[in-house]
Scaffold this motif. Structure first.
Motif, PDB file in Angstrom:
ATOM      1  N   THR A   8       0.739  -1.153   0.009  1.00  0.00           N
ATOM      2  CA  THR A   8      -0.013  -0.005   0.172  1.00  0.00           C
ATOM      3  C   THR A   8       0.766   1.292  -0.126  1.00  0.00           C
ATOM      4  OG1 THR A   8      -1.754  -1.231   1.144  1.00  0.00           O
ATOM      5  CG2 THR A   8      -1.732   1.437   1.304  1.00  0.00           C
ATOM      6  N   GLU A   9       1.865   1.279   1.006  1.00  0.00           N
ATOM      7  CA  GLU A   9       2.547   2.681   0.973  1.00  0.00           C
ATOM      8  C   GLU A   9       3.554   2.690  -0.225  1.00  0.00           C
ATOM      9  OE1 GLU A   9       4.296   3.129   5.433  1.00  0.00           O
ATOM     10  OE2 GLU A   9       4.153   0.992   4.817  1.00  0.00           O
ATOM     11  N   GLN A  10       3.926   1.541  -0.682  1.00  0.00           N
ATOM     12  CA  GLN A  10       4.717   1.598  -1.934  1.00  0.00           C
ATOM     13  C   GLN A  10       4.088   2.093  -3.202  1.00  0.00           C
ATOM     14  OE1 GLN A  10       7.545  -1.422  -2.986  1.00  0.00           O
ATOM     15  NE2 GLN A  10       7.918  -1.979  -0.660  1.00  0.00           N
ATOM     16  N   THR A  11       2.879   1.487  -3.487  1.00  0.00           N
ATOM     17  CA  THR A  11       1.937   2.006  -4.509  1.00  0.00           C
ATOM     18  C   THR A  11       1.791   3.604  -4.382  1.00  0.00           C
ATOM     19  OG1 THR A  11       1.026  -0.164  -4.428  1.00  0.00           O
ATOM     20  CG2 THR A  11      -0.292   1.543  -5.583  1.00  0.00           C
ATOM     21  N   GLU A  12       1.307   3.977  -3.079  1.00  0.00           N
ATOM     22  CA  GLU A  12       1.121   5.340  -3.022  1.00  0.00           C
ATOM     23  C   GLU A  12       2.244   6.286  -3.201  1.00  0.00           C
ATOM     24  OE1 GLU A  12      -1.990   4.854   0.950  1.00  0.00           O
ATOM     25  OE2 GLU A  12       0.112   5.347   1.333  1.00  0.00           O
ATOM     26  N   GLU A  13       3.480   5.672  -2.913  1.00  0.00           N
ATOM     27  CA  GLU A  13       4.433   6.769  -3.348  1.00  0.00           C
ATOM     28  C   GLU A  13       4.811   6.446  -4.774  1.00  0.00           C
ATOM     29  OE1 GLU A  13       9.408   6.875  -2.675  1.00  0.00           O
ATOM     30  OE2 GLU A  13       8.374   4.977  -2.071  1.00  0.00           O
ATOM     31  N   VAL A  14       4.827   5.236  -5.286  1.00  0.00           N
ATOM     32  CA  VAL A  14       5.012   5.313  -6.977  1.00  0.00           C
ATOM     33  C   VAL A  14       4.047   6.042  -7.516  1.00  0.00           C
ATOM     34  CG1 VAL A  14       5.146   3.512  -8.760  1.00  0.00           C
ATOM     35  CG2 VAL A  14       6.313   3.044  -6.759  1.00  0.00           C
ATOM     36  N   LEU A  15       2.889   5.867  -7.392  1.00  0.00           N
ATOM     37  CA  LEU A  15       1.804   6.813  -8.022  1.00  0.00           C
ATOM     38  C   LEU A  15       2.081   8.269  -7.825  1.00  0.00           C
ATOM     39  CD1 LEU A  15      -1.500   4.729  -7.322  1.00  0.00           C
ATOM     40  CD2 LEU A  15       0.147   4.949  -9.408  1.00  0.00           C
TER      41      LEU A  15
ATOM     42  N   MET B 157      -2.771  -3.358  -4.015  1.00  0.00           N
ATOM     43  CA  MET B 157      -2.404  -2.439  -5.000  1.00  0.00           C
ATOM     44  C   MET B 157      -3.734  -1.645  -5.510  1.00  0.00           C
ATOM     45  SD  MET B 157      -2.274  -1.724  -8.475  1.00  0.00           S
ATOM     46  CE  MET B 157      -2.469  -3.328  -9.107  1.00  0.00           C
ATOM     47  N   ASN B 158      -4.741  -2.375  -6.086  1.00  0.00           N
ATOM     48  CA  ASN B 158      -5.954  -2.190  -6.605  1.00  0.00           C
ATOM     49  C   ASN B 158      -6.614  -1.000  -5.761  1.00  0.00           C
ATOM     50  OD1 ASN B 158      -5.974  -2.903  -9.318  1.00  0.00           O
ATOM     51  ND2 ASN B 158      -7.149  -5.051  -8.583  1.00  0.00           N
ATOM     52  N   ALA B 159      -6.590  -1.449  -4.360  1.00  0.00           N
ATOM     53  CA  ALA B 159      -7.328  -0.469  -3.506  1.00  0.00           C
ATOM     54  C   ALA B 159      -6.639   1.041  -3.540  1.00  0.00           C
ATOM     55  CB  ALA B 159      -7.315  -1.080  -2.147  1.00  0.00           C
ATOM     56  N   VAL B 160      -5.379   0.909  -3.682  1.00  0.00           N
ATOM     57  CA  VAL B 160      -4.726   2.555  -3.747  1.00  0.00           C
ATOM     58  C   VAL B 160      -5.000   2.980  -5.024  1.00  0.00           C
ATOM     59  CG1 VAL B 160      -2.588   3.715  -3.751  1.00  0.00           C
ATOM     60  CG2 VAL B 160      -3.073   1.666  -2.085  1.00  0.00           C
TER      61      VAL B 160
ATOM     62  N   THR C  56      -1.421  -5.853 -15.484  1.00  0.00           N
ATOM     63  CA  THR C  56      -0.778  -6.148 -14.085  1.00  0.00           C
ATOM     64  C   THR C  56       0.012  -7.598 -14.328  1.00  0.00           C
ATOM     65  OG1 THR C  56      -2.308  -4.560 -13.282  1.00  0.00           O
ATOM     66  CG2 THR C  56      -1.155  -6.269 -11.583  1.00  0.00           C
ATOM     67  N   VAL C  57       1.270  -7.604 -13.935  1.00  0.00           N
ATOM     68  CA  VAL C  57       1.722  -8.903 -14.004  1.00  0.00           C
ATOM     69  C   VAL C  57       2.687  -9.149 -12.911  1.00  0.00           C
ATOM     70  CG1 VAL C  57       1.706  -9.027 -16.573  1.00  0.00           C
ATOM     71  CG2 VAL C  57       3.974  -8.120 -15.550  1.00  0.00           C
ATOM     72  N   GLU C  58       2.957 -10.381 -12.628  1.00  0.00           N
ATOM     73  CA  GLU C  58       3.932 -10.960 -11.686  1.00  0.00           C
ATOM     74  C   GLU C  58       5.178 -10.674 -12.084  1.00  0.00           C
ATOM     75  OE1 GLU C  58       3.448 -13.526  -7.926  1.00  0.00           O
ATOM     76  OE2 GLU C  58       4.552 -14.631  -9.401  1.00  0.00           O
ATOM     77  N   ALA C  59       6.324 -10.098 -11.307  1.00  0.00           N
ATOM     78  CA  ALA C  59       7.871 -10.026 -11.880  1.00  0.00           C
ATOM     79  C   ALA C  59       8.822 -10.003 -10.873  1.00  0.00           C
ATOM     80  CB  ALA C  59       7.673  -9.145 -12.857  1.00  0.00           C
ATOM     81  N   LYS C  60       9.849 -10.490 -11.066  1.00  0.00           N
ATOM     82  CA  LYS C  60      11.024 -10.311 -10.137  1.00  0.00           C
ATOM     83  C   LYS C  60      11.545  -8.912 -10.314  1.00  0.00           C
ATOM     84  CE  LYS C  60      14.907 -12.768  -8.399  1.00  0.00           C
ATOM     85  NZ  LYS C  60      15.933 -14.022  -8.460  1.00  0.00           N
ATOM     86  N   LEU C  61      11.574  -8.145  -9.479  1.00  0.00           N
ATOM     87  CA  LEU C  61      12.125  -6.839  -9.754  1.00  0.00           C
ATOM     88  C   LEU C  61      13.530  -6.636  -9.298  1.00  0.00           C
ATOM     89  CD1 LEU C  61       8.812  -4.892  -8.489  1.00  0.00           C
ATOM     90  CD2 LEU C  61       9.610  -5.577 -10.850  1.00  0.00           C
TER      91      LEU C  61
END
Length: 117
Positions: A38-45, A78-81, A96-101
Motif C-alpha cells: 500500500t505504502e509503496q503503491t502510494e509513493e510510486v503513483l 494495490m488495486n485499493a490504492v 498487471t503482471v507478477e515479476a521479479k524486480l
C-alpha cells in the motif's frame, strides 16, 4: 523532430517525450522500499504524477500503464490504492503482471505512456 528527456541519468531517463507522447520509465519506491505494498503503491503513483507534470501531462492523459508486482496475490491491496488514484472516467489501458524486480525491497514497479496536454 526533437526528443525531450526528463530526469536524464547515465543509464535511463524518467520520461522521454516525442511527438506529443510521454514515455515513462519504470517508477519504483524510493523512500518506502521494503514497506507495505500500500505504502509503496502510494509513493510510486505520486512519483508518476510528478514526472507526468514535469513532462507537461497528467494522470488524466495516461494512455496505457504496466504494473509489475512481486506478488500477484497482493493485487487487491494495490488495486485499493489505484482505484482511489486513477482519474474517474480516464482509466487507461492496463496490464498487471507478477515479476521479479531489481531490488528485493521493491513490491511494485509502474511504467506508463501518456499524451501531453
Amino acid at each position: 523532430m526533437t526528443i525531450e528527456r526528463i530526469g536524464l541519468a547515465a543509464r535511463y531517463c524518467d520520461a522521454a517525450i516525442f511527438n506529443g507522447i510521454v514515455f515513462l520509465a519504470g517508477h519504483v519506491p524510493e523512500k518506502t522500499e521494503g514497506a507495505s505494498l500500500t505504502e509503496q503503491t502510494e509513493e510510486v503513483l505520486a512519483l508518476l504524477e510528478d514526472t507526468l507534470a514535469q513532462a507537461g501531462s497528467s494522470k488524466e492523459r495516461i494512455l496505457s500503464v504496466q504494473i509489475f508486482l512481486t506478488d500477484i496475490a497482493k493485487i487487491g491491496e494495490m488495486n485499493a490504492v489505484w482505484d482511489k488514484w486513477v482519474a474517474k472516467g480516464h482509466a487507461p489501458a492496463r496490464a498487471t503482471v507478477e515479476a521479479k524486480l531489481a531490488s528485493p525491497g521493491y513490491g511494485i514497479e509502474i511504467t506508463a505512456v501518456a499524451a501531453k496536454r
